[in-house]
Design a protein around this motif. Structure first.
Motif, mmCIF file in Angstrom:
data_model
loop_
_atom_site.group_PDB
_atom_site.id
_atom_site.type_symbol
_atom_site.label_atom_id
_atom_site.label_comp_id
_atom_site.label_asym_id
_atom_site.label_seq_id
_atom_site.Cartn_x
_atom_site.Cartn_y
_atom_site.Cartn_z
ATOM 1 N N LYS A 138 3.049 8.062 -3.512
ATOM 2 C CA LYS A 138 3.777 6.880 -3.954
ATOM 3 C C LYS A 138 3.324 5.646 -3.189
ATOM 4 C CE LYS A 138 7.964 9.668 -4.682
ATOM 5 N NZ LYS A 138 7.970 9.726 -6.149
ATOM 6 N N SER A 139 3.423 4.507 -3.844
ATOM 7 C CA SER A 139 3.318 3.235 -3.123
ATOM 8 C C SER A 139 4.719 2.896 -2.623
ATOM 9 C CB SER A 139 2.751 2.152 -4.045
ATOM 10 O OG SER A 139 3.662 1.864 -5.108
ATOM 11 N N GLU A 148 0.738 -3.417 -2.582
ATOM 12 C CA GLU A 148 0.954 -2.245 -3.436
ATOM 13 C C GLU A 148 -0.386 -1.757 -3.994
ATOM 14 O OE1 GLU A 148 4.169 -0.589 -4.553
ATOM 15 O OE2 GLU A 148 4.395 -1.378 -2.533
ATOM 16 N N LEU A 152 -2.247 1.974 -3.462
ATOM 17 C CA LEU A 152 -2.664 2.806 -4.590
ATOM 18 C C LEU A 152 -4.175 3.004 -4.617
ATOM 19 C CD1 LEU A 152 -0.181 1.350 -7.216
ATOM 20 C CD2 LEU A 152 -0.125 3.661 -6.237
ATOM 21 N N THR A 168 -0.668 9.300 -8.808
ATOM 22 C CA THR A 168 -0.160 8.088 -8.161
ATOM 23 C C THR A 168 1.127 7.611 -8.831
ATOM 24 O OG1 THR A 168 -1.502 6.674 -9.591
ATOM 25 C CG2 THR A 168 -2.462 7.333 -7.487
ATOM 26 N N THR A 169 2.058 7.154 -8.009
ATOM 27 C CA THR A 169 3.332 6.648 -8.501
ATOM 28 C C THR A 169 3.592 5.271 -7.914
ATOM 29 O OG1 THR A 169 4.251 8.881 -8.716
ATOM 30 C CG2 THR A 169 5.808 7.057 -8.586
ATOM 31 N N PHE A 170 3.838 4.309 -8.789
ATOM 32 C CA PHE A 170 4.153 2.940 -8.371
ATOM 33 C C PHE A 170 5.638 2.868 -8.038
ATOM 34 C CE2 PHE A 170 5.411 -1.460 -9.947
ATOM 35 C CZ PHE A 170 5.100 -2.087 -8.752
ATOM 36 N N GLY A 172 7.221 0.145 -6.542
ATOM 37 C CA GLY A 172 7.475 -1.227 -6.125
ATOM 38 C C GLY A 172 8.946 -1.511 -5.932
ATOM 39 N N LEU A 196 3.309 -4.892 -12.029
ATOM 40 C CA LEU A 196 3.036 -3.698 -12.821
ATOM 41 C C LEU A 196 1.887 -3.895 -13.807
ATOM 42 C CD1 LEU A 196 3.678 -0.796 -13.567
ATOM 43 C CD2 LEU A 196 5.522 -1.631 -15.062
ATOM 44 N N LEU A 199 -1.457 -3.769 -11.872
ATOM 45 C CA LEU A 199 -1.781 -2.440 -11.358
ATOM 46 C C LEU A 199 -2.189 -1.499 -12.481
ATOM 47 C CD1 LEU A 199 1.157 -2.148 -8.809
ATOM 48 C CD2 LEU A 199 -1.253 -2.581 -8.272
ATOM 49 N N VAL A 205 -1.982 3.420 -11.737
ATOM 50 C CA VAL A 205 -0.622 3.942 -11.862
ATOM 51 C C VAL A 205 -0.567 5.106 -12.851
ATOM 52 C CG1 VAL A 205 1.787 3.374 -12.370
ATOM 53 C CG2 VAL A 205 0.276 1.625 -11.407
ATOM 54 N N VAL A 208 5.981 5.693 -12.685
ATOM 55 C CA VAL A 208 6.767 4.620 -12.050
ATOM 56 C C VAL A 208 8.055 5.215 -11.499
ATOM 57 C CG1 VAL A 208 8.026 2.471 -12.456
ATOM 58 C CG2 VAL A 208 5.773 2.812 -13.503
#
Length: 405
Positions: A138-139, A148, A152, A168-170, A172, A196, A199, A205, A208
């Motif tokens: 995750k970020s 961010e 990533l 990968t998971t955003f 934010g 978003l 990215l 990403v 989310v």
């Protein structure tokens, strides 16, 4: 004639298809990075050719382990907060004083991408040694577009530099950055309209996430993030019901989320919502242990409802500085009363589902990725039994034996 790239024999399989899915004195064949055949060794086809043959030396083989919830990319150290909590300061109070997540945000923003990579790899290596072949990263410690993206990019670099599958998971919507103090809705507007999309355009990403909590974001604010994710065709997941019941799990289920994670304060309504949507419950016993939480997730209700339960490290600097998925399995059994079978399912087939990867990994089946871990154990339950032990003797990613670290 069957022609395979490699063939493993003299091993026992825990396929994890039905229960442990045990096949003793087994063999497994690989072609083009996928499982091409598996079964009892005496059932091998009469005519086959394997470019490489490996003797499993009587080891048990499981699917490669999957850590489906980690914050492993970060800079800094929060042992000072650990000490403060042991002196009676609550996690919420530390956060309100500018500590907590924001402490790691400051350190992560100050680190270069190379420094962040170096710090993260140190933690990563512990997981690789335990047979982890898939890792969610995750970020959430940058909280602006530049940082961010930096986090990533490190996650993507890890996938390029190591024999490892990275999702990968955003995140934010992890906390409110200091420059937006008192303006949470404005921050989310920036996240939705600028962060978003940028990215996603860079291909950084896969999913989310958000932190739906009193010290995080409300359910209404979280829904704004989920709506934005869906506009970009991205799946969602959520830090839900960790410190209080905010209805986050039900919200996640309504958006067909991959998982709701933590869940100590999950209500029966939340359980039913997850049951109806096939949303995975990701249990994070490391955070429960480290924060000295006393309210258990409703394991019996989740079990009765048939909600899949995954187990993960939640590796992060503030609430679960743990880099052992095997220890997480043991904690899930000792603290949450999972069975050893449920714990192993939680880091294989159910963890794969929590990342939307159930068609690729998580069980040993023909056509799935040839990601394996080999163990010097007597039976699969040993993986959740021993504390501080690492019986992993080898691991395989996409059909290739990974070098020892």
């Amino acid at each position: 004639m069957q022609h395979w790239d490699s063939l493993w024999t003299n091993l026992h399989l825990a396929t994890m298809q039905e229960g442990y899915g045990e096949i003793r004195d087994a063999a497994i064949a690989v072609k083009d990075g996928k499982i091409a055949w598996l079964g009892a060794r005496d059932a091998l086809p009469l005519n086959y050719q394997a470019d490489q043959q490996h003797d499993g030396d009587g080891a048990w083989m499981t699917p490669g382990l999957i850590d489906c919830h980690s914050h492993i990319v970060y800079a800094g150290n929060r042992s000072d907060e650990f000490e403060a909590r042991l002196n009676g300061v609550s996690y919420e109070e530390i956060a309100r004083q500018g500590g907590g997540i924001l402490s790691t945000v400051r350190a992560t923003r100050a680190a270069s991408q190379a420094e962040l990579m170096q710090a993260s790899v140190t933690r990563l290596q512990y997981l690789l040694r335990e047979g982890v072949t898939t890792l969610e990263i995750k970020s959430g410690y940058g909280l602006d577009l530049e940082n961010e993206a930096k986090m990533l990019r490190v996650a993507r670099q890890i996938a390029r530099d190591f024999p490892l599958r990275v999702s990968t998971t955003f995140l934010g919507a992890h906390a409110l950055p200091p420059e937006y103090a008192g303006r949470a809705d404005d921050y989310l507007t920036n996240l939705i309209e600028h962060m978003l999309p940028a990215l996603v355009a860079e291909g950084l990403v896969d999913a989310v996430d958000a932190f739906c909590e009193k010290i995080g974001f409300s359910a209404a604010q979280t829904e704004r993030v989920f709506q934005a994710a869906h506009r970009h065709g991205l799946p969602v997941k959520l830090h839900a019901e960790q410190l209080s019941d905010q209805g986050g799990a039900a919200l996640t289920a309504r958006y067909q989320g991959w998982s709701a994670d933590h869940l100590e304060y999950l209500s029966q309504d939340g359980v039913h919502a997850m049951q109806a949507s096939a949303t995975v419950a990701v249990l994070l016993p490391g955070a429960y242990y480290f924060l000295r939480e006393t309210k258990l997730p409703p394991i019996a209700a989740l079990r009765e409802a048939g909600v899949p339960m995954a187990v993960a490290t939640d590796s992060n600097p503030g609430t679960s500085p743990m880099t052992s998925l095997l220890l997480a399995m043991n904690m899930a059994c000792t603290l949450f009363r999972l069975t050893p079978l449920e714990a192993l399912q939680g880091v294989t087939r159910h963890a794969a589902q929590a990342l939307g990867l159930q068609d690729q990994v998580g069980t040993l089946e023909i056509g799935k990725c040839a990601d394996f871990a080999l163990w010097a154990i007597q039976r699969p339950a040993d993986l959740a039994y021993a504390i501080g032990a690492n019986p992993c003797v080898a691991s395989v990613f996409a059909g290739r034996l990974r070098p020892k670290i």
